[in-house]
Design a protein around this motif. Structure first.
Motif, PDB file in Angstrom:
ATOM      1  N   ALA A  94    -160.900  -6.985-101.617  1.00  0.00           N
ATOM      2  CA  ALA A  94    -159.437  -7.065-101.623  1.00  0.00           C
ATOM      3  C   ALA A  94    -158.791  -5.713-101.354  1.00  0.00           C
ATOM      4  O   ALA A  94    -157.677  -5.649-100.813  1.00  0.00           O
ATOM      5  CB  ALA A  94    -158.954  -7.616-102.965  1.00  0.00           C
ATOM      6  N   GLN A  95    -159.469  -4.633-101.699  1.00  0.00           N
ATOM      7  CA  GLN A  95    -158.891  -3.308-101.473  1.00  0.00           C
ATOM      8  C   GLN A  95    -158.872  -2.930 -99.993  1.00  0.00           C
ATOM      9  O   GLN A  95    -158.174  -1.996 -99.600  1.00  0.00           O
ATOM     10  CB  GLN A  95    -159.683  -2.256-102.261  1.00  0.00           C
ATOM     11  N   THR A  96    -159.612  -3.644 -99.167  1.00  0.00           N
ATOM     12  CA  THR A  96    -159.606  -3.374 -97.722  1.00  0.00           C
ATOM     13  C   THR A  96    -158.512  -4.126 -96.993  1.00  0.00           C
ATOM     14  O   THR A  96    -158.343  -3.941 -95.784  1.00  0.00           O
ATOM     15  CB  THR A  96    -160.962  -3.761 -97.115  1.00  0.00           C
ATOM     16  N   SER A  97    -157.793  -4.995 -97.709  1.00  0.00           N
ATOM     17  CA  SER A  97    -156.764  -5.813 -97.071  1.00  0.00           C
ATOM     18  C   SER A  97    -155.472  -5.013 -96.955  1.00  0.00           C
ATOM     19  O   SER A  97    -154.859  -4.636 -97.965  1.00  0.00           O
ATOM     20  CB  SER A  97    -156.525  -7.086 -97.891  1.00  0.00           C
ATOM     21  N   ILE A  98    -155.070  -4.744 -95.734  1.00  0.00           N
ATOM     22  CA  ILE A  98    -153.813  -4.048 -95.456  1.00  0.00           C
ATOM     23  C   ILE A  98    -153.076  -4.822 -94.377  1.00  0.00           C
ATOM     24  O   ILE A  98    -153.681  -5.642 -93.663  1.00  0.00           O
ATOM     25  CB  ILE A  98    -154.064  -2.592 -95.004  1.00  0.00           C
ATOM     26  N   PRO A 104    -161.635  -8.358 -92.841  1.00  0.00           N
ATOM     27  CA  PRO A 104    -162.787  -8.215 -93.751  1.00  0.00           C
ATOM     28  C   PRO A 104    -162.642  -9.032 -95.029  1.00  0.00           C
ATOM     29  O   PRO A 104    -163.588  -9.714 -95.449  1.00  0.00           O
ATOM     30  CB  PRO A 104    -162.819  -6.705 -94.033  1.00  0.00           C
ATOM     31  N   PHE A 105    -161.470  -8.965 -95.638  1.00  0.00           N
ATOM     32  CA  PHE A 105    -161.263  -9.729 -96.867  1.00  0.00           C
ATOM     33  C   PHE A 105    -161.312 -11.228 -96.594  1.00  0.00           C
ATOM     34  O   PHE A 105    -161.853 -12.002 -97.392  1.00  0.00           O
ATOM     35  CB  PHE A 105    -159.927  -9.337 -97.489  1.00  0.00           C
ATOM     36  N   SER A 207    -152.794 -11.321-101.299  1.00  0.00           N
ATOM     37  CA  SER A 207    -152.925  -9.957-100.775  1.00  0.00           C
ATOM     38  C   SER A 207    -151.758  -9.562 -99.876  1.00  0.00           C
ATOM     39  O   SER A 207    -151.585  -8.373 -99.581  1.00  0.00           O
ATOM     40  CB  SER A 207    -154.243  -9.821-100.003  1.00  0.00           C
ATOM     41  N   ARG A 208    -150.955 -10.507 -99.443  1.00  0.00           N
ATOM     42  CA  ARG A 208    -149.803 -10.206 -98.599  1.00  0.00           C
ATOM     43  C   ARG A 208    -148.562  -9.838 -99.404  1.00  0.00           C
ATOM     44  O   ARG A 208    -147.573  -9.378 -98.847  1.00  0.00           O
ATOM     45  CB  ARG A 208    -149.501 -11.415 -97.711  1.00  0.00           C
ATOM     46  N   ILE A 209    -148.598 -10.042-100.712  1.00  0.00           N
ATOM     47  CA  ILE A 209    -147.474  -9.678-101.580  1.00  0.00           C
ATOM     48  C   ILE A 209    -147.594  -8.194-101.929  1.00  0.00           C
ATOM     49  O   ILE A 209    -148.710  -7.673-102.082  1.00  0.00           O
ATOM     50  CB  ILE A 209    -147.489 -10.560-102.843  1.00  0.00           C
ATOM     51  N   PRO A 210    -146.480  -7.468-102.070  1.00  0.00           N
ATOM     52  CA  PRO A 210    -146.564  -6.022-102.349  1.00  0.00           C
ATOM     53  C   PRO A 210    -147.474  -5.654-103.513  1.00  0.00           C
ATOM     54  O   PRO A 210    -148.271  -4.726-103.405  1.00  0.00           O
ATOM     55  CB  PRO A 210    -145.101  -5.648-102.621  1.00  0.00           C
ATOM     56  N   ALA A 211    -147.374  -6.355-104.636  1.00  0.00           N
ATOM     57  CA  ALA A 211    -148.233  -6.046-105.787  1.00  0.00           C
ATOM     58  C   ALA A 211    -149.442  -6.965-105.867  1.00  0.00           C
ATOM     59  O   ALA A 211    -150.126  -7.009-106.900  1.00  0.00           O
ATOM     60  CB  ALA A 211    -147.427  -6.143-107.080  1.00  0.00           C
ATOM     61  N   ILE A 216    -154.876  -8.900-107.814  1.00  0.00           N
ATOM     62  CA  ILE A 216    -156.237  -9.400-107.590  1.00  0.00           C
ATOM     63  C   ILE A 216    -157.245  -8.550-108.359  1.00  0.00           C
ATOM     64  O   ILE A 216    -158.177  -9.074-108.986  1.00  0.00           O
ATOM     65  CB  ILE A 216    -156.549  -9.405-106.082  1.00  0.00           C
ATOM     66  N   ALA A 217    -157.056  -7.236-108.319  1.00  0.00           N
ATOM     67  CA  ALA A 217    -157.984  -6.355-109.031  1.00  0.00           C
ATOM     68  C   ALA A 217    -157.963  -6.625-110.533  1.00  0.00           C
ATOM     69  O   ALA A 217    -159.018  -6.712-111.182  1.00  0.00           O
ATOM     70  CB  ALA A 217    -157.630  -4.894-108.743  1.00  0.00           C
TER      71      ALA A 217
END
Length: 342
Positions: A94-98, A104-105, A207-211, A216-217
C-alpha cells in the motif's frame, strides 16, 4: 287436670341418638366400599430399582460426552505466521500506491483475491464449482479496474458489481439440474466468495483517499497483529474453550483484539494529521475485532463441516481460510472508519 308429660314430648324426631357414641346413627343400608385405604407408611425402594437406574443414566451421559478437540500448536503457530506475512505484504504494498502509479498495489491485491477465490471454493465446494470460480475471478478483475478507473473513490460502483457477480454465480448454478438442487444451501458460500473479492478491492479504492494509505497501514497492522496474537495464544493456552469441537480459546480472541488496538494507537502517534493516537486506536479496534471474529467464524464453520461428516479438503487450503477471511472483512471496515472518523 294437668296434661300428662311424656318423655318423647318436645324431642326432635331427627336428632341423633345420644346412645350411639360419636353422635352418628348406625347404618341400615348396604355397606359402600370407598377408595380410601389406610396409609401403610413410606414404601421401601426395591433392590436394584430407581436408584440404580439413575446411576446407570449418569454413567450413560458420561460416556456420551466427547473430549474436546486437541489444539495443534504447530498448526496454530503456522497460521499465525501466515497472517503476519499477509498483513505485512499488504501494508508494504500500500505504501507504493501513489496517484498515477497504483499498478504494484493492484497486482498484490489481485493475487490475494485469486487466493481467496481458490481457497473459498475448494473448502466450501459449492455446486457448479467451475462457474463460481470463474465468476469470482472475473468479478475480482472487474472490481480492481473499477477501483482504479472510477471518477470518484466511492463504494457504490463496487456494491453494484458485487450484486451482479452474485446473481451471475447463482444463475450459473441453475443451469444444471444436479446443481440446481443445492443452490439454496450454497447461496451463502457463493455470496461470500463473490463479496470477499469485492471487499478486498476496497483497499485500492481506499488508497485514492488522501488519508487512505495511512488508514490501510493502521487497520491492516491491527488486523494482522490481532490474528497473529490470537493464534499464538491458542498454541500456548487455548483457554477458556469456546466450544469443545472448535480448537480456539476466548483468551486468544480477546487478547488479539486488545494487542491489535494497542499497536494501532502507538502507530497513530507517529502518523501525520489527521491521525492521533485516539483516532488510530478507534480505527484499529474496529479492524482488529472484525478480523478476529471473521477468523473465529471460519473455525466454527470448519468444525461444523467435520461434524456433518464432510470429507475435508486440502490441508493447507483449509487453514489459510481464516486469515484470508479476516483481512477481507477488515478492508471495508477500514474504508468506512476512514470516512467516519477522519
Amino acid at each position: 287436670m294437668f296434661p300428662s308429660n311424656s318423655s318423647e314430648t318436645g324431642r326432635d324426631p331427627w336428632a341423633e341418638d345420644p346412645s350411639v357414641p360419636g353422635g352418628s346413627a348406625p347404618r341400615t343400608g348396604p355397606a359402600v366400599e370407598t377408595d380410601e385405604r389406610p396409609s401403610r407408611g413410606p414404601r421401601r425402594l426395591r433392590r436394584g430399582g430407581s436408584a440404580r437406574r439413575a446411576d446407570d443414566e449418569a454413567d450413560a451421559d458420561d460416556e456420551e460426552e466427547e473430549p474436546p478437540v486437541e489444539v495443534r500448536r504447530q498448526l496454530s503457530l503456522a497460521i499465525g505466521g501466515f497472517a503476519a506475512l499477509l498483513g505485512l505484504g499488504l501494508v508494504v504494498a500500500a505504501q507504493t500506491s501513489i496517484p498515477g502509479h497504483r499498478l504494484p498495489f493492484t497486482l498484490v491485491v489481485l493475487a490475494v483475491q485469486a487466493l481467496f477465490v481458490l481457497v473459498w471454493t475448494m473448502v466450501t465446494r459449492p455446486p457448479a464449482l467451475a462457474v463460481v470460480l470463474g465468476v469470482g475471478a472475473v468479478t475480482a478483475v472487474a472490481a480492481d479496474v473499477v477501483a482504479v478507473r472510477s471518477a470518484e473513490a466511492r463504494l457504490a460502483p463496487l456494491l453494484y458489481l458485487a450484486v451482479g457477480g452474485v446473481l451471475a454465480a447463482v444463475l450459473g448454478q441453475l443451469v444444471r439440474r444436479v446443481d440446481r438442487v443445492r443452490v439454496t444451501d450454497s447461496l451463502r458460500t457463493t455470496a461470500t466468495t463473490v463479496l470477499g473479492v469485492v471487499a478486498l478491492a476496497t483497499l485500492i479504492m481506499l488508497s485514492r483517499i488522501p488519508a487512505g494509505t495511512q488508514t490501510i497501514a493502521v487497520c491492516l497492522t491491527a488486523a494482522g497483529v490481532a490474528l497473529t496474537v490470537a493464534r499464538v495464544t491458542d498454541a500456548v493456552a487455548a483457554w477458556p474453550r469456546l466450544a469443545p469441537q472448535v480448537p480456539r480459546g476466548a483468551a486468544g480472541v480477546v487478547g488479539g483484539a486488545m494487542v491489535g488496538t494497542l499497536i494501532s494507537a502507538l502507530l497513530g502517534g507517529y502518523l501525520v494529521t489527521p491521525f492521533t493516537p485516539t483516532r488510530a486506536a478507534i480505527i484499529g479496534l474496529v479492524a482488529a475485532v472484525v478480523a478476529v471474529l471473521a477468523d473465529l467464524a471460519v473455525s466454527y464453520a470448519e468444525a461444523g463441516r467435520l461434524m456433518a461428516g464432510e470429507v475435508p479438503s486440502v490441508w493447507a487450503v483449509r487453514h489459510v481460510q481464516g486469515p484470508l477471511g479476516g483481512f477481507a472483512m477488515a478492508a471495508p471496515a477500514a474504508y468506512l472508519m476512514c470516512r467516519l472518523v477522519l
